[in-house]
Scaffold this active site. Structure first.
Site, PDB file in Angstrom:
ATOM      1  CE1 TYR A 289      -1.913   3.044   1.998  1.00  0.00           C
ATOM      2  CE2 TYR A 289      -3.388   2.895   0.666  1.00  0.00           C
ATOM      3  CZ  TYR A 289      -3.410   3.330   1.668  1.00  0.00           C
ATOM      4  OH  TYR A 289      -4.074   4.384   1.871  1.00  0.00           O
TER       5      TYR A 289
ATOM      6  CG  ASP B  41       5.431   3.844   0.120  1.00  0.00           C
ATOM      7  OD1 ASP B  41       4.765   3.848   0.114  1.00  0.00           O
ATOM      8  OD2 ASP B  41       6.040   4.657   1.399  1.00  0.00           O
TER       9      ASP B  41
ATOM     10  CE  LYS C 298       2.214   4.687   7.758  1.00  0.00           C
ATOM     11  NZ  LYS C 298       0.916   4.770   8.859  1.00  0.00           N
TER      12      LYS C 298
HETATM   13  P1  KE4 Z   1      -0.446   8.415   4.506  1.00  0.00           P
HETATM   14  O1  KE4 Z   1      -1.319   9.205   3.136  1.00  0.00           O
HETATM   15  O2  KE4 Z   1      -2.097   7.482   4.632  1.00  0.00           O
HETATM   16  O3  KE4 Z   1       0.013   8.856   5.842  1.00  0.00           O
HETATM   17  O4  KE4 Z   1       0.458   7.324   3.665  1.00  0.00           O
HETATM   18  C1  KE4 Z   1       0.195   6.703   2.922  1.00  0.00           C
HETATM   19  C2  KE4 Z   1       1.313   4.738   3.069  1.00  0.00           C
HETATM   20  C3  KE4 Z   1       2.399   4.926   2.218  1.00  0.00           C
HETATM   21  N1  KE4 Z   1       2.762   4.307   2.139  1.00  0.00           N
HETATM   22  C4  KE4 Z   1       2.770   2.537   2.891  1.00  0.00           C
HETATM   23  C5  KE4 Z   1       3.961   1.795   3.341  1.00  0.00           C
HETATM   24  C6  KE4 Z   1       1.985   3.422   3.663  1.00  0.00           C
HETATM   25  O5  KE4 Z   1       1.719   2.069   4.997  1.00  0.00           O
HETATM   26  C7  KE4 Z   1       0.949   4.027   3.971  1.00  0.00           C
HETATM   27  C8  KE4 Z   1      -0.183   4.715   4.984  1.00  0.00           C
HETATM   28  N2  KE4 Z   1      -0.254   3.082   6.439  1.00  0.00           N
HETATM   29  C9  KE4 Z   1      -1.622   3.027   6.420  1.00  0.00           C
HETATM   30  C10 KE4 Z   1      -1.948   1.812   7.635  1.00  0.00           C
HETATM   31  N3  KE4 Z   1      -1.174   0.511   7.263  1.00  0.00           N
HETATM   32  C11 KE4 Z   1      -2.406   4.519   7.096  1.00  0.00           C
HETATM   33  C12 KE4 Z   1      -3.772   4.192   7.667  1.00  0.00           C
HETATM   34  C13 KE4 Z   1      -4.906   4.634   7.213  1.00  0.00           C
HETATM   35  O6  KE4 Z   1      -4.767   4.151   6.029  1.00  0.00           O
HETATM   36  O7  KE4 Z   1      -5.631   5.324   7.888  1.00  0.00           O
END
Ligand code: KE4
Length: 430
Positions: free
Chosen positions: A144, A239, A267
């Site tokens: 993701y 990523d 994060k």
């Molecule tokens: P954000 O746009 O949610 O800040 O980051 C996206 C993203 C990009 N790359 C990786 C590897 C990620 O894990 C994420 C976001 N992680 C999720 C949880 N696995 C965010 C939680 C959510 O979607 O509420």
């Protein structure tokens, strides 16, 4: 457990926000209950609006490596807020944070601060396309990378929770430029690279996958990706929104020894505030506007309050790298507790996932890719989640998310968690 105030808030929330939440996985739909609403968080604890206290292993999906509301981070953000929330003009903190990122991850000679992991990955992919002049990218099923159109293809995290690996609303053209390979399967990558020779701008990968549950790279997999991208003038994009500053101070390249061309962070780099980043060599990053012709912008990019949180967090991690040994050891203790109950566990550093394999494979099943992860018993996971929550322990409300250990999770709390794991699971496997 009193849930009345959360229930009333959820009822109002559902009227005004899709699913009552601002991010799907928070809706607890995979675990068959309504979410609790948080009143405050401190150290390893979340306290909900009904006064229930939970030991938090979600850590806001990763930022909370120091535990919630670390005094130094709160102080730094408070001081920054008192000087004004946003300027829309350069400020010294952005320079300091950019320099700190480069010290921690030397491959990142130049960085651009943005406001979310989605924005970081979307922008880094645009840079890869602009720098190479190529259009196609390869990603991996179950990885993701945020919700930008071109990356919502066979994605992990909340999409797996809803078992919809692709999203409606993504134009077919976008998906056509996103090729999907199998994580840990070199042949699937080799085939796509051959079929699209000279057309692939980048391979985008979670160097340790954490959005189909934690799935570490098999021995040699990242080294293979590094070789095949170099052989084809394709960029390798790590990523590291989750793994950055988590697996080690230097993230995945320090942890694995494999170096990418482009990196994305989120994060932890924002210390819990809306801040993310993408970067790489000066050569590649010089194509970003206003220096180059790849456009990317943001009103709140490098926001001073968020930058203050990121700087203080990285400073604490740099001052005490012993944190990594502590959180890795505690995560290993949890791994042992899960394995004792017969679960399949994947762990990389302080990131781990216990997989509820179908009964037929409860002993010795492995999870090495998206297909393996999809075989898991979601009902069994939901039962485990609810049993742990009843014991005051909050793990991610989805089989396809990681369990995060922070420096605030003391050895005593880890032992308490191991006891809860044993009590919650004994009925399943015995
Ligand atoms: P954000 O746009 O949610 O800040 O980051 C996206 C993203 C990009 N790359 C990786 C590897 C990620 O894990 C994420 C976001 N992680 C999720 C949880 N696995 C965010 C939680 C959510 O979607 O509420």
């Amino acid at each position: 457990m009193d849930k009345s105030r959360s229930e009333r808030l959820f009822e109002r929330a559902e009227k005004r926000m899709p699913g009552g939440v601002n991010s799907p996985v928070r809706a607890f739909r995979a675990v068959g209950r309504h979410p609790f609403f948080v009143e405050k968080a401190q150290g390893p604890w979340l306290i909900d609006v009904d006064g229930n206290k939970y030991l938090d292993y979600v850590c806001s999906w990763g930022p909370g490596i120091l535990g919630h509301a670390h005094p130094r981070v709160i102080e730094a953000v408070s001081r920054a807020c008192a000087r004004g929330l946003t300027f829309g003009a350069p400020a010294a903190g952005e320079v300091e944070l950019a320099e700190l990122i480069g010290v921690c991850v030397p491959d990142v000679e130049m960085v651009r601060l943005v406001s979310s992991g989605t924005e970081a990955v979307m922008s880094a992919v645009r840079v890869a396309r602009g720098f190479t002049g190529r259009e196609k990218i390869i990603k991996f099923a179950g990885n993701y990378h945020g919700h930008s159109d071109g990356l919502l293809v066979k994605a992990g995290s909340g999409l797996m929770t809803q078992s919809v690996p692709d999203s409606a609303g993504v134009p077919a053209g976008y998906a056509a430029s996103t090729l999907t390979a199998v994580y840990n399967d070199e042949e699937s990558v080799r085939r796509l690279m051959e079929e699209n020779r000279g057309e692939v701008a980048a391979i985008v990968v979670e160097p340790v996958a954490a959005n189909m549950g934690v799935v570490p790279p098999k021995k040699g997999f990242l080294e293979f990706l590094r070789r095949i991208t170099q052989e084809n003038d394709t960029l390798l994009l790590f990523d590291e929104v989750i793994t950055g500053f988590r697996l080690a101070l230097g993230g995945a390249s320090a942890y694995t020894g494999v170096h990418a061309d482009l990196y994305t962070f989120g994060k932890i780099v924002g210390g819990g505030m809306p801040l993310a980043a993408y970067g790489g060599s000066r050569d590649i990053m010089s194509c970003v506007a206003p220096l180059g012709n790849v456009y990317q912008a943001g009103t709140l990019s490098g926001n001073p309050a968020a930058v203050a949180a990121g700087i203080e967090t990285l400073k604490i991690l740099m001052e005490d790298t012993g944190i990594y040994e502590r959180i890795d050891r505690r995560a290993q203790r949890l791994e042992t507790a899960f394995r004792k109950e017969g679960l399949t566990v994947n762990r990389a550093g302080s990131l781990l996932s216990a997989f509820f394999m179908p009964d037929c494979e409860e002993q010795g099943g492995t999870v090495e890719n998206y297909e393996d992860a999809c075989r898991c018993d979601r009902k069994a996971f939901a039962d485990y989640f609810n049993s742990m929550l009843a014991k005051g322990i909050y793990v991610a409300p989805s089989q396809f998310e990681a369990l995060f250990v922070s420096d605030a999770h003391s050895d005593g709390l880890i032992e308490r968690t191991c006891g809860a794991i044993s009590e919650s699971l004994m009925k399943r496997y015995k």
